[in-house]
Design a protein around this motif. Structure first.
Motif, short mmCIF file in Angstrom:
data_model
loop_
_atom_site.label_atom_id
_atom_site.label_comp_id
_atom_site.label_asym_id
_atom_site.label_seq_id
_atom_site.Cartn_x
_atom_site.Cartn_y
_atom_site.Cartn_z
N GLY A 123 12.50 42.07 -8.05
CA GLY A 123 12.90 40.70 -8.32
C GLY A 123 14.37 40.45 -8.10
O GLY A 123 14.79 39.30 -7.94
N SER A 124 15.17 41.52 -8.09
CA SER A 124 16.61 41.33 -7.91
C SER A 124 16.95 40.82 -6.51
O SER A 124 17.97 40.15 -6.32
N ALA A 125 16.08 41.08 -5.54
CA ALA A 125 16.33 40.59 -4.18
C ALA A 125 16.25 39.07 -4.13
O ALA A 125 16.92 38.44 -3.31
N TYR A 126 15.44 38.48 -5.03
CA TYR A 126 15.36 37.02 -5.04
C TYR A 126 16.73 36.40 -5.34
O TYR A 126 17.06 35.33 -4.82
N VAL A 127 17.52 37.07 -6.18
CA VAL A 127 18.81 36.51 -6.56
C VAL A 127 19.74 36.46 -5.35
O VAL A 127 20.64 35.62 -5.28
N LEU A 128 19.53 37.35 -4.37
CA LEU A 128 20.27 37.25 -3.11
C LEU A 128 19.98 35.90 -2.45
O LEU A 128 20.87 35.24 -1.93
N LEU A 129 18.69 35.51 -2.48
CA LEU A 129 18.28 34.23 -1.91
C LEU A 129 18.82 33.07 -2.74
O LEU A 129 19.29 32.07 -2.21
N HIS A 130 18.76 33.23 -4.06
CA HIS A 130 19.19 32.17 -4.97
C HIS A 130 20.62 31.74 -4.69
O HIS A 130 20.96 30.56 -4.80
N HIS A 131 21.45 32.67 -4.27
CA HIS A 131 22.86 32.36 -4.05
C HIS A 131 23.14 31.68 -2.71
O HIS A 131 24.29 31.37 -2.40
N VAL A 132 22.10 31.45 -1.92
CA VAL A 132 22.29 30.64 -0.70
C VAL A 132 21.43 29.38 -0.75
O VAL A 132 21.26 28.69 0.25
N MET A 133 20.89 29.06 -1.92
CA MET A 133 20.00 27.92 -2.06
C MET A 133 20.77 26.60 -2.20
O MET A 133 20.18 25.53 -2.09
N GLY A 134 22.05 26.68 -2.46
CA GLY A 134 22.81 25.48 -2.73
C GLY A 134 23.27 24.74 -1.49
O GLY A 134 23.00 25.13 -0.35
N GLU A 135 23.99 23.65 -1.74
CA GLU A 135 24.52 22.83 -0.66
C GLU A 135 25.68 22.01 -1.19
O GLU A 135 25.59 21.38 -2.24
N ILE A 136 26.80 22.04 -0.48
CA ILE A 136 27.99 21.29 -0.87
C ILE A 136 28.49 20.49 0.33
O ILE A 136 28.74 21.06 1.40
N GLU A 137 28.62 19.20 0.16
CA GLU A 137 29.15 18.32 1.21
C GLU A 137 28.42 18.53 2.54
O GLU A 137 29.03 18.53 3.61
N GLY A 138 27.11 18.74 2.48
CA GLY A 138 26.32 18.94 3.68
C GLY A 138 26.34 20.35 4.22
O GLY A 138 25.65 20.65 5.20
N ASN A 139 27.13 21.24 3.61
CA ASN A 139 27.21 22.64 4.05
C ASN A 139 26.20 23.47 3.26
O ASN A 139 26.42 23.77 2.08
N LYS A 140 25.11 23.82 3.90
CA LYS A 140 24.04 24.53 3.21
C LYS A 140 24.45 25.97 2.92
O LYS A 140 25.07 26.63 3.74
N GLY A 141 24.08 26.43 1.73
CA GLY A 141 24.39 27.79 1.34
C GLY A 141 25.82 27.99 0.88
O GLY A 141 26.24 29.12 0.64
N SER A 142 26.56 26.90 0.77
CA SER A 142 27.98 27.00 0.42
C SER A 142 28.21 26.84 -1.08
O SER A 142 27.39 26.27 -1.80
N TRP A 143 29.36 27.35 -1.51
CA TRP A 143 29.81 27.19 -2.89
C TRP A 143 31.21 26.61 -2.87
O TRP A 143 31.95 26.78 -1.91
N ALA A 144 31.56 25.91 -3.95
CA ALA A 144 32.87 25.28 -4.00
C ALA A 144 33.39 25.25 -5.43
O ALA A 144 32.63 25.40 -6.39
#
Length: 314
Positions: free
Chosen positions: A267-288
Motif C-alpha cells: 500500500g505504500s506505493a499508492y502514496v507515491l501516486l497520491h503525491h502527484v494527484m494534485g494540480e496547481i494553476e493548471g500544472n498537474k502533479g505540482s505542489w506550491a
C-alpha cells in the motif's frame, strides 16, 4: 449563513471534493428540519439547518457549499482558529508558520473556482525545486555530490546522471507512468462512485459519464501499473524502476510522508501516486506554497462563506 463557534473537540471525516460535487448533483438531500442547539448553548444560539462538527478545511468547504444553497450553517470548532491542519500561527514572536500541512496541491481546482477563493486572498507561490538530497563531502561513494529534482526535465536528467545513467534514462518514463495512472483515477476523485449495477435512468447516465472519463486513459499497461501501485510496497516499485540508492531513497520519501508506514509495507506505493494527484494553476502533479502560510487556505474558505452573508462566532 455560516457561523463558526469554538467548543469541544470533534473529528471531521468529510470528503469535501466528493461531497461538494454530490451536493451539486443533489445526490444527498439536506434535512429541512432545523437542528436544535445543545442545552449549554441555549440562549446564545438559534436553530440551524446544518451543524458541521470540526472547522478544518474539509469541514469549512462542506459548510461553504451548504451555505451556497441557502442553508443556515453552524460550524463547531474546538480551537481558537479554524483550519485544522491547514493553519498559520505565530510560534516565534513576529514570525508566522504553517503549523501542520506545509504545501498545497490537493485542493481541487473546482473548489477554488466554485468558492472564488482567489477573490478572498488565496495566492499560490510555485516552487521550482521539489527535493534536495546532499551527501557527505568525504563519502567514498558519492564524494559530496547532491541530487536536485524539480520541474526542469533536463536538469533532473543531469542531476540523476551523476549517480546512474540508466536511472536518468528511466526517470521520465517513471514520471509518465504516474501521470497515466493519475489520469485514470482522477475522474473518481471529484465525483461519488457510480452505483453498480445502475438502477435508474439517471444512474445509467451518470455511470456512463464517469466511465467515459476513465476509458480515455484506459489500456492494459495503465491498468497493470494502477494495480501495482495500489497493492505493492513502494520499495518493490522503486527497485523495479531504478538502481541507485540515492534516487530510490529520495523518491521513497513521497511514500511515507503522512502515511505512518514503511516503504516495505503493501500500500505504500499508492502514496507515491497520491503525491502527484494534485494540480496547481493548471500544472498537474505540482505542489506550491501558499502566501501567508497554509492558514490562508482555510481563511479564504471562511471568508468565502462570509461573502454569502455568513456570520462568524468564535
Amino acid at each position: 449563513m455560516l457561523s463558526l463557534l469554538s467548543g469541544k473537540p470533534f473529528r471531521n471525516c468529510s470528503s469535501a471534493a466528493s461531497y461538494s460535487t454530490a451536493l451539486r448533483r443533489n445526490k444527498y438531500k439536506v434535512s429541512e428540519t432545523p437542528v436544535k442547539c445543545s442545552q449549554n448553548l441555549a440562549g446564545r444560539l438559534k436553530k440551524y439547518d446544518v451543524i458541521v462538527v470540526g472547522g478544518g478545511h474539509n469541514g469549512l468547504v462542506c459548510a461553504a457549499y451548504l451555505a451556497q444553497t441557502g442553508k443556515d450553517v453552524l460550524v463547531l470548532e474546538r480551537r481558537h482558529v479554524v483550519g485544522g491542519a491547514a493553519v498559520s500561527e505565530e510560534i516565534v514572536k513576529g514570525f508566522t508558520f504553517s503549523r501542520a500541512s506545509y504545501l498545497a496541491g490537493l485542493l481541487r481546482p473546482s473548489i477554488i473556482e466554485d468558492l472564488k477563493l482567489k477573490n478572498y486572498g488565496l495566492e499560490f507561490i510555485m516552487r521550482s525545486t521539489s527535493s534536495f538530497t546532499p551527501t557527505l563531502i568525504n563519502d567514498p561513494l558519492y564524494n559530496g555530490k547532491s541530487l536536485l529534482l524539480g520541474a526542469d526535465e533536463q536538469k533532473n536528467y543531469e542531476s540523476i546522471q551523476q549517480f546512474s545513467l540508466a536511472d536518468a534514462d528511466s526517470y521520465a518514463a517513471y514520471e509518465q507512468m504516474l501521470t497515466n495512472v493519475r489520469e485514470l483515477v482522477v475522474p473518481g476523485i471529484e465525483n461519488p462512485l457510480p452505483d453498480l449495477p445502475p438502477k435508474r435512468k439517471s444512474d445509467f447516465l451518470y455511470t456512463y459519464k464517469i466511465l467515459t472519463g476513465m476509458i480515455k486513459s484506459l489500456n492494459a499497461e495503465t491498468v497493470r501499473d494502477t494495480t501495482k501501485l495500489f497493492l505493492s510496497p513502494a520499495s518493490q516499485v522503486l527497485n523495479e524502476w531504478f538502481e541507485s540508492e540515492i534516487l530510490k531513497t529520495t523518491l521513497a520519501c513521497d511514500s511515507v510522508i503522512g502515511s505512518m508506514i514503511s516503504t516495505d509495507q503493501v500500500g505504500s506505493a499508492y502514496v507515491l501516486l497520491h503525491h502527484v494527484m494534485g494540480e496547481i494553476e493548471g500544472n498537474k502533479g505540482s505542489w506550491a506554497y501558499v502566501k501567508g502560510g497554509m492558514g490562508n487556505i482555510s481563511n479564504s474558505i471562511a471568508a468565502s462563506a462570509k461573502g454569502l452573508y455568513c456570520q462568524t462566532l468564535l
